[in-house]
Design a protein around this motif. Structure first.
Motif, PDB file in Angstrom:
ATOM      1  N   LEU A   1      29.349  26.717  23.455  1.00  8.18           N
ATOM      2  CA  LEU A   1      27.965  26.336  23.724  1.00  8.18           C
ATOM      3  C   LEU A   1      27.669  24.877  23.379  1.00  8.18           C
ATOM      4  N   GLY A   2      28.572  24.211  22.661  1.00  5.03           N
ATOM      5  CA  GLY A   2      28.434  22.780  22.440  1.00  5.03           C
ATOM      6  C   GLY A   2      27.295  22.377  21.529  1.00  5.03           C
ATOM      7  N   ILE A   3      27.015  23.179  20.495  1.00  8.63           N
ATOM      8  CA  ILE A   3      25.940  22.843  19.568  1.00  8.63           C
ATOM      9  C   ILE A   3      26.216  23.495  18.220  1.00  8.63           C
ATOM     10  N   SER A   4      25.747  22.863  17.152  1.00 13.41           N
ATOM     11  CA  SER A   4      25.866  23.438  15.811  1.00 13.41           C
ATOM     12  C   SER A   4      24.813  22.809  14.917  1.00 13.41           C
ATOM     13  N   LEU A   5      24.703  23.331  13.696  1.00 12.37           N
ATOM     14  CA  LEU A   5      23.717  22.869  12.723  1.00 12.37           C
ATOM     15  C   LEU A   5      24.374  22.631  11.378  1.00 12.37           C
ATOM     16  N   ALA A   6      23.672  21.901  10.529  1.00  7.85           N
ATOM     17  CA  ALA A   6      24.103  21.752   9.137  1.00  7.85           C
ATOM     18  C   ALA A   6      22.886  21.451   8.274  1.00  7.85           C
ATOM     19  N   ARG A   7      22.797  22.149   7.147  1.00  6.74           N
ATOM     20  CA  ARG A   7      21.801  21.813   6.133  1.00  6.74           C
ATOM     21  C   ARG A   7      22.492  20.941   5.097  1.00  6.74           C
ATOM     22  N   ILE A   8      21.821  19.877   4.667  1.00  9.33           N
ATOM     23  CA  ILE A   8      22.400  18.990   3.660  1.00  9.33           C
ATOM     24  C   ILE A   8      21.416  18.875   2.499  1.00  9.33           C
ATOM     25  N   ASP A   9      21.914  19.168   1.300  1.00  6.56           N
ATOM     26  CA  ASP A   9      21.123  19.050   0.078  1.00  6.56           C
ATOM     27  C   ASP A   9      21.615  17.851  -0.727  1.00  6.56           C
ATOM     28  N   TYR A  10      20.664  17.121  -1.326  1.00  5.93           N
ATOM     29  CA  TYR A  10      20.989  15.921  -2.091  1.00  5.93           C
ATOM     30  C   TYR A  10      20.320  15.981  -3.460  1.00  5.93           C
ATOM     31  N   ALA A  11      21.098  15.752  -4.508  1.00  4.71           N
ATOM     32  CA  ALA A  11      20.516  15.504  -5.817  1.00  4.71           C
ATOM     33  C   ALA A  11      19.921  14.098  -5.803  1.00  4.71           C
ATOM     34  N   PRO A  12      19.083  13.743  -6.790  1.00  4.75           N
ATOM     35  CA  PRO A  12      18.598  12.361  -6.846  1.00  4.75           C
ATOM     36  C   PRO A  12      19.763  11.367  -6.829  1.00  4.75           C
ATOM     37  N   TRP A  13      19.712  10.424  -5.893  1.00  4.51           N
ATOM     38  CA  TRP A  13      20.746   9.408  -5.668  1.00  4.51           C
ATOM     39  C   TRP A  13      22.077  10.002  -5.174  1.00  4.51           C
ATOM     40  N   GLY A  14      22.028  11.246  -4.744  1.00  3.58           N
ATOM     41  CA  GLY A  14      23.215  11.844  -4.149  1.00  3.58           C
ATOM     42  C   GLY A  14      23.533  11.226  -2.797  1.00  3.58           C
ATOM     43  N   VAL A  15      24.795  11.242  -2.413  1.00  2.00           N
ATOM     44  CA  VAL A  15      25.219  10.615  -1.158  1.00  2.00           C
ATOM     45  C   VAL A  15      26.084  11.554  -0.321  1.00  2.00           C
ATOM     46  N   ILE A  16      25.988  11.385   0.967  1.00  2.00           N
ATOM     47  CA  ILE A  16      27.004  11.852   1.910  1.00  2.00           C
ATOM     48  C   ILE A  16      27.791  10.600   2.263  1.00  2.00           C
ATOM     49  N   PRO A  17      29.050  10.503   1.826  1.00  2.00           N
ATOM     50  CA  PRO A  17      29.792   9.245   1.968  1.00  2.00           C
ATOM     51  C   PRO A  17      30.100   8.932   3.426  1.00  2.00           C
TER      52      PRO A  17
END
Length: 216
Positions: free
Chosen positions: A90-106
């Motif tokens: 189907l060519g689609i997906s999701l993601a939830r992203i949680d961040y602590a204070p000053w947290g990063v997704i590199p």
């Protein structure tokens, strides 16, 4: 002559379709993934449609906060074909992203998907880098309700710059977008990239490369 022109137009249409489509369009109503199949296809083989149930199209838990107690201060809850078999083809997906204070997704890339991110809570600093030779950083501070797009294949990142926790939700244009985290790929490959190659690439001493590789 007319037949020849029709043939050329048909070939151009097929070529154009292949160029703009990252994933093939479904040839049936659905193709629920069958992870037990040994068939080798571009994606996952289809489960017998007679065995398909509602739960194959269902995922629960995206409302649950992820555990951000890690060095990066972030966590991703994916909803790809691995978690939701009904997404197959189907060519689609999701993601939830949680961040602590000053947290990063590199810095990372999705080799098979464009990502569109919406901030659900908090304030994020996000950006992506264009390809060589410009390597231009395009970045923005996002507040709750803001939306930002990361084009397919380009390195991008997110950082929580608020005083509390942050949450974002991403939609991706593939049921299996893939993730290549830059630091992990460069310094944590198996087997490792030769330290003299990395030292020359980053213009640093080999001892620096050794220390970085030890982190990954």
């Amino acid at each position: 002559m007319a037949c020849h022109n029709i043939m050329i137009l048909s070939l151009l249409a097929i070529t154009f379709t292949l160029v703009i489509a990252f994933e093939p369009s479904p040839l049936q109503d659905f193709c629920v993934a069958d992870p037990t199949s040994s068939a080798r296809v571009n994606g996952l083989a289809c489960l017998d449609s007679k065995l398909v149930q509602a739960n194959h199209f269902f995922f629960s838990g995206l409302h649950v906060p992820g555990n951000t107690s890690n060095p990066l201060g972030s966590t991703v809850t994916p909803v790809t074909v691995g978690q939701l078999p009904g997404l197959n083809t189907l060519g689609i997906s999701l993601a939830r992203i949680d961040y602590a204070p000053w947290g990063v997704i590199p810095p990372h890339t999705h080799p098979r998907a464009t990502e569109i991110l919406t901030v659900q809570q908090g304030k994020l600093f996000v950006g992506f880098v264009t390809s060589n030779p410009d390597n231009r950083l395009i970045s923005k501070v996002l507040d709750t309700g803001d939306v930002f797009v990361f084009p397919v294949g380009l390195p991008h990142f997110q950082q929580n710059i608020g005083t509390g926790k942050a949450v974002s939700l991403s939609a991706l244009s593939s049921q299996n977008p893939g993730v290549i985290t830059i630091a992990n790929a460069v310094f944590g490959s198996t087997p490792p990239i030769a330290d003299d190659v990395l030292a020359k690439a980053f213009q640093v001493d080999k001892s620096v490369i050794t220390r970085l590789q030890a982190q990954f």
